[in-house]
Design an enzyme around this catalytic site. Structure first.
Site, PDB file in Angstrom:
ATOM      1  N   LYS A 129      50.524  56.998  58.985  1.00 48.81           N
ATOM      2  CA  LYS A 129      51.142  56.342  59.617  1.00 48.81           C
ATOM      3  C   LYS A 129      52.861  57.586  59.440  1.00 48.81           C
ATOM      4  O   LYS A 129      53.861  58.304  60.182  1.00 48.81           O
ATOM      5  CB  LYS A 129      51.374  55.479  59.346  1.00 48.81           C
ATOM      6  CG  LYS A 129      53.166  55.007  60.166  1.00 48.81           C
ATOM      7  CD  LYS A 129      53.589  53.183  59.793  1.00 48.81           C
ATOM      8  CE  LYS A 129      53.848  53.147  58.530  1.00 48.81           C
ATOM      9  NZ  LYS A 129      55.826  53.198  59.197  1.00 48.81           N
ATOM     10  N   ASN A 130      53.496  57.373  58.337  1.00 47.24           N
ATOM     11  CA  ASN A 130      54.894  58.031  57.817  1.00 47.24           C
ATOM     12  C   ASN A 130      54.620  59.635  57.991  1.00 47.24           C
ATOM     13  O   ASN A 130      55.303  60.392  57.484  1.00 47.24           O
ATOM     14  CB  ASN A 130      55.162  57.833  56.546  1.00 47.24           C
ATOM     15  CG  ASN A 130      55.550  56.287  56.684  1.00 47.24           C
ATOM     16  OD1 ASN A 130      55.472  55.858  57.936  1.00 47.24           O
ATOM     17  ND2 ASN A 130      56.109  55.787  55.324  1.00 47.24           N
TER      18      ASN A 130
ATOM     19  N   CYS B 296      67.713  47.461  59.255  1.00 47.17           N
ATOM     20  CA  CYS B 296      66.285  46.339  59.997  1.00 47.17           C
ATOM     21  C   CYS B 296      66.142  45.434  58.603  1.00 47.17           C
ATOM     22  O   CYS B 296      66.736  45.952  57.584  1.00 47.17           O
ATOM     23  CB  CYS B 296      65.555  47.580  59.489  1.00 47.17           C
ATOM     24  SG  CYS B 296      64.463  48.342  57.875  1.00 47.17           S
TER      25      CYS B 296
ATOM     26  N   ARG C 250      70.399  51.401  56.631  1.00 42.74           N
ATOM     27  CA  ARG C 250      69.529  52.721  57.255  1.00 42.74           C
ATOM     28  C   ARG C 250      70.038  53.855  57.893  1.00 42.74           C
ATOM     29  O   ARG C 250      69.941  53.240  58.611  1.00 42.74           O
ATOM     30  CB  ARG C 250      67.844  52.375  57.629  1.00 42.74           C
ATOM     31  CG  ARG C 250      67.065  51.416  57.127  1.00 42.74           C
ATOM     32  CD  ARG C 250      65.943  50.734  57.267  1.00 42.74           C
ATOM     33  NE  ARG C 250      65.062  52.322  57.200  1.00 42.74           N
ATOM     34  CZ  ARG C 250      63.534  52.612  57.190  1.00 42.74           C
ATOM     35  NH1 ARG C 250      62.653  51.063  57.848  1.00 42.74           N
ATOM     36  NH2 ARG C 250      62.868  53.979  57.399  1.00 42.74           N
TER      37      ARG C 250
ATOM     38  N   ASP D  49      57.440  52.033  48.653  1.00 39.79           N
ATOM     39  CA  ASP D  49      57.043  51.449  50.041  1.00 39.79           C
ATOM     40  C   ASP D  49      55.197  50.539  49.101  1.00 39.79           C
ATOM     41  O   ASP D  49      54.417  50.196  49.897  1.00 39.79           O
ATOM     42  CB  ASP D  49      56.117  52.362  51.014  1.00 39.79           C
ATOM     43  CG  ASP D  49      56.895  53.269  51.628  1.00 39.79           C
ATOM     44  OD1 ASP D  49      57.846  52.519  51.986  1.00 39.79           O
ATOM     45  OD2 ASP D  49      57.076  54.002  52.111  1.00 39.79           O
TER      46      ASP D  49
ATOM     47  N   ARG E  36      51.661  47.360  62.545  1.00 40.05           N
ATOM     48  CA  ARG E  36      52.443  48.651  62.577  1.00 40.05           C
ATOM     49  C   ARG E  36      51.841  50.199  61.158  1.00 40.05           C
ATOM     50  O   ARG E  36      52.160  50.941  61.727  1.00 40.05           O
ATOM     51  CB  ARG E  36      53.829  48.078  61.956  1.00 40.05           C
ATOM     52  CG  ARG E  36      55.086  46.990  63.244  1.00 40.05           C
ATOM     53  CD  ARG E  36      56.039  47.098  62.709  1.00 40.05           C
ATOM     54  NE  ARG E  36      56.577  48.591  62.365  1.00 40.05           N
ATOM     55  CZ  ARG E  36      57.850  49.082  62.405  1.00 40.05           C
ATOM     56  NH1 ARG E  36      58.489  47.879  61.420  1.00 40.05           N
ATOM     57  NH2 ARG E  36      58.420  49.841  62.143  1.00 40.05           N
TER      58      ARG E  36
HETATM   59  C1  EPZ Z   1      60.603  56.583  54.941  1.00 36.69           C
HETATM   60  O1  EPZ Z   1      62.365  55.878  55.477  1.00 36.69           O
HETATM   61  C2  EPZ Z   1      59.892  55.695  55.396  1.00 36.69           C
HETATM   62  N1  EPZ Z   1      59.761  55.479  56.990  1.00 36.69           N
HETATM   63  C3  EPZ Z   1      59.918  54.725  55.355  1.00 36.69           C
HETATM   64  O2  EPZ Z   1      58.912  54.336  54.683  1.00 36.69           O
HETATM   65  C4  EPZ Z   1      59.814  54.231  53.258  1.00 36.69           C
HETATM   66  O3  EPZ Z   1      60.123  53.558  52.469  1.00 36.69           O
HETATM   67  C5  EPZ Z   1      60.762  55.864  52.923  1.00 36.69           C
HETATM   68  O4  EPZ Z   1      61.017  57.346  53.851  1.00 36.69           O
HETATM   69  C6  EPZ Z   1      61.305  55.805  51.363  1.00 36.69           C
HETATM   70  O5  EPZ Z   1      60.436  56.383  51.531  1.00 36.69           O
HETATM   71  C7  EPZ Z   1      58.795  56.784  57.231  1.00 36.69           C
HETATM   72  O6  EPZ Z   1      58.443  57.533  56.691  1.00 36.69           O
HETATM   73  C8  EPZ Z   1      58.883  56.323  59.216  1.00 36.69           C
HETATM   74  P1  EPZ Z   1      65.017  57.863  53.514  1.00 36.69           P
HETATM   75  P2  EPZ Z   1      63.365  56.704  56.238  1.00 36.69           P
HETATM   76  O7  EPZ Z   1      65.532  58.838  55.293  1.00 36.69           O
HETATM   77  O8  EPZ Z   1      62.771  58.333  56.412  1.00 36.69           O
HETATM   78  C9  EPZ Z   1      69.458  56.605  52.157  1.00 36.69           C
HETATM   79  C10 EPZ Z   1      57.118  52.020  55.526  1.00 36.69           C
HETATM   80  O9  EPZ Z   1      57.515  50.585  54.742  1.00 36.69           O
HETATM   81  N2  EPZ Z   1      69.845  57.171  53.503  1.00 36.69           N
HETATM   82  O10 EPZ Z   1      64.261  58.447  52.881  1.00 36.69           O
HETATM   83  O11 EPZ Z   1      63.586  55.680  56.907  1.00 36.69           O
HETATM   84  C11 EPZ Z   1      68.568  55.653  52.925  1.00 36.69           C
HETATM   85  O12 EPZ Z   1      69.423  54.470  53.138  1.00 36.69           O
HETATM   86  C12 EPZ Z   1      58.653  52.776  55.823  1.00 36.69           C
HETATM   87  O13 EPZ Z   1      56.488  52.920  55.705  1.00 36.69           O
HETATM   88  C13 EPZ Z   1      70.969  57.711  53.924  1.00 36.69           C
HETATM   89  O14 EPZ Z   1      72.014  57.480  53.155  1.00 36.69           O
HETATM   90  O15 EPZ Z   1      64.055  56.580  54.636  1.00 36.69           O
HETATM   91  C14 EPZ Z   1      67.662  55.922  51.957  1.00 36.69           C
HETATM   92  O16 EPZ Z   1      68.674  54.627  50.724  1.00 36.69           O
HETATM   93  C15 EPZ Z   1      59.607  51.428  54.782  1.00 36.69           C
HETATM   94  N3  EPZ Z   1      71.634  58.522  55.105  1.00 36.69           N
HETATM   95  C16 EPZ Z   1      67.437  57.011  50.903  1.00 36.69           C
HETATM   96  O17 EPZ Z   1      68.235  57.841  51.712  1.00 36.69           O
HETATM   97  C17 EPZ Z   1      70.618  59.454  55.473  1.00 36.69           C
HETATM   98  O18 EPZ Z   1      70.781  59.543  56.951  1.00 36.69           O
HETATM   99  C18 EPZ Z   1      66.173  56.511  51.735  1.00 36.69           C
HETATM  100  O19 EPZ Z   1      65.958  57.249  52.737  1.00 36.69           O
HETATM  101  C19 EPZ Z   1      69.139  58.881  55.334  1.00 36.69           C
HETATM  102  C20 EPZ Z   1      68.731  58.084  54.347  1.00 36.69           C
END
Ligand code: EPZ
Length: 430
Positions: free
Chosen positions: A22-23, A124, A129, A314, A407
């Site tokens: 999915k991701n 969420c 996020r 995850d 999902r």
């Molecule tokens: C992806 O989310 C995945 N979703 C998430 O999977 C997964 O938990 C996450 O990566 C971490 O591996 C998808 O791929 C659709 P990030 P994403 O941006 O991209 C901080 C699931 O269960 N951050 O890597 O949204 C953030 O707060 C889902 O399948 C900022 O500070 O995660 C977090 O602490 C849930 N500023 C860290 O980075 C930003 O602009 C990682 O977030 C962006 C992120």
């Protein structure tokens, strides 16, 4: 809202086909917006998140043609996305609130069409996020960005310009968005502290097939030499390492033996090492993982979630469920999301012994058995953890709000039933 009923106690034996990730699929579908030629994506899982993203692309003017294909004895979805001319450059709130990954249209639409309006997704269940990295990087590439009425409104004069951007966190989403934007920018973009998750490499492979020039795949420094135009391509989505890891835990907890087909052990080295230390036999082949826990005496292990190749956040909830029935104590530390222990109170309702310290750490002390209870899903991975607990609990567990599972886990009950679980969906009228 459907529910899932499980009667615990059956060890699981047999084969499970792992679906496309999915991701990886979500950014890759949006990458099709970077070209006016058709892009065909194969091995797509049948998931509500993909349906939600398709609905958004349809309203942007993308033509979508879907067909089902057999791959290795497993039915998969193959979809051709074709956006000769978008009819809208707006990603409205109703779409984005249903599925945050809708924000992957930001980079492609801005780079190709010079304008985009994206509803901010907001927080969420697992955390705030933020999107600051996505937005500040695009600004460094020349975009003018305003937040108006809950929307990011982004514009560029001509093309985005290459820039050196350094991420304060190795964000998966920002890496994908900036990769896609930079592919069509003028000049070279360097992303420092990029995410290295296998789903990023999958996106890079598609972009390269579309004509993008990207160096540094699988490393934290990505160099993208922008090109003027990208073309169509056909791409096969990488397998879902999180789905594979989730079913591996199911084999371990039920003391069964599962062969996970189309699973790549290289993507799961850290969690598989933990599983082995827990006392479970794990064997791998180039395209499968065999998890055998028939004679295992489960022993608790500490878990610390981290960016890839660290332990994936995850899989944190699923491994916590495992530690609930392993002997001894296990410290679980969540370092990526600030609020990802929502499954703890639900597991405790089933008899787990867990103490949460602050919002980042929990001590799990193994108990001999869990007992069934009605429980509530809070997010996708937490829901799977509750299913796992239900599979080993005494009695009948009802997991409510299973739309979270739909999902991200394709054909969940069918896959579990085929390996011997006593599980069924209770359909509720909409
Ligand atoms: C992806 O989310 C995945 N979703 C998430 O999977 C997964 O938990 C996450 O990566 C971490 O591996 C998808 O791929 C659709 P990030 P994403 O941006 O991209 C901080 C699931 O269960 N951050 O890597 O949204 C953030 O707060 C889902 O399948 C900022 O500070 O995660 C977090 O602490 C849930 N500023 C860290 O980075 C930003 O602009 C990682 O977030 C962006 C992120």
């Amino acid at each position: 809202m459907d529910k899932i009923k499980i009667i615990g106690g059956n060890p699981l034996f047999g084969k499970i086909y792992i679906s496309g990730a999915k991701n990886a699929a979500l950014p890759i579908i949006c990458a099709s917006l970077l070209t006016d030629e058709p892009v065909t994506i194969k091995n797509l899982p049948f998931l509500s998140d993909i349906k939600s993203l398709n609905a958004l692309l349809l309203q942007l003017g993308t033509q979508i043609e879907e067909k089902q294909e057999d791959y290795n004895g497993h039915l998969t979805n193959s979809i051709t996305y074709h956006t000769p001319k978008p009819t809208s450059l707006i990603a409205p709130y109703d779409y984005v609130r249903k599925m945050r990954a809708s924000y992957y249209v930001l980079g492609p639409l801005l780079a190709k069409y010079g304008h985009v309006e994206l509803s901010l997704p907001g927080g969420c269940a697992i955390g705030a996020r933020p999107m600051d990295i996505h937005l500040s990087s695009l600004e460094q590439m020349g975009a003018k960005i305003e937040i108006k009425n809950g929307y990011v409104v982004a514009d560029i004069d001509g093309r985005l310009r290459g820039a050196r951007v350094s991420f304060h966190s190795a964000s998966v989403g920002a890496t994908c968005n900036i990769l896609m934007a930079a592919a069509l920018a003028e000049g070279t973009t360097i992303i420092e502290n990029a995410a290295k998750e296998p789903e990023i490499a999958d996106l890079i492979n598609l972009l390269t097939d579309m004509g993008a020039v990207i160096e540094g795949i699988n490393t934290s420094t990505l160099t993208i030499h922008g090109v003027e135009k990208l073309h169509g391509a056909t791409h096969y989505i990488v397998n879902d390492r999180i789905e594979a890891g989730s079913y591996a835990v199911a084999a371990a907890m039920t003391k069964g033996r599962l062969e996970l087909i189309n699973a790549d052990a290289d993507f799961l080295q850290t969690p598989l090492d933990i599983l082995r230390k827990t006392g479970v036999k794990v064997e791998t082949t180039p395209n499968s993982i065999i998890v055998d826990a028939q004679n295992a005496v489960l022993q608790g292990q500490d878990i610390y979630t981290d960016y890839y190749p660290g332990f994936p956040t995850d899989l944190q909830a699923q491994f916590m469920a495992l530690m609930c029935i392993a002997s001894g104590a296990a410290m679980v530390t969540e370092s990526i999301w600030e609020n990802r222990f929502m499954h703890v109170p639900e597991l405790m309702r089933m008899g787990a012994n867990i103490n949460v310290h602050g919002h980042a750490s929990a001590i799990v002390r193994g108990v001999e058995k869990l007992s069934a209870a009605p429980v509530m899903s809070t997010d996708l991975r937490a829901s799977f953890a509750l299913i796992l607990a239900g599979l080993v609990a005494e009695g009948e567990t009802i997991v409510n709000r299973v739309y979270h599972l739909d999902r991200g886990y394709e054909h969940l009950e069918e896959k579990f039933k085929a390996v011997g679980a006593n599980i069924e969906r209770i359909k509720e009228p909409d």
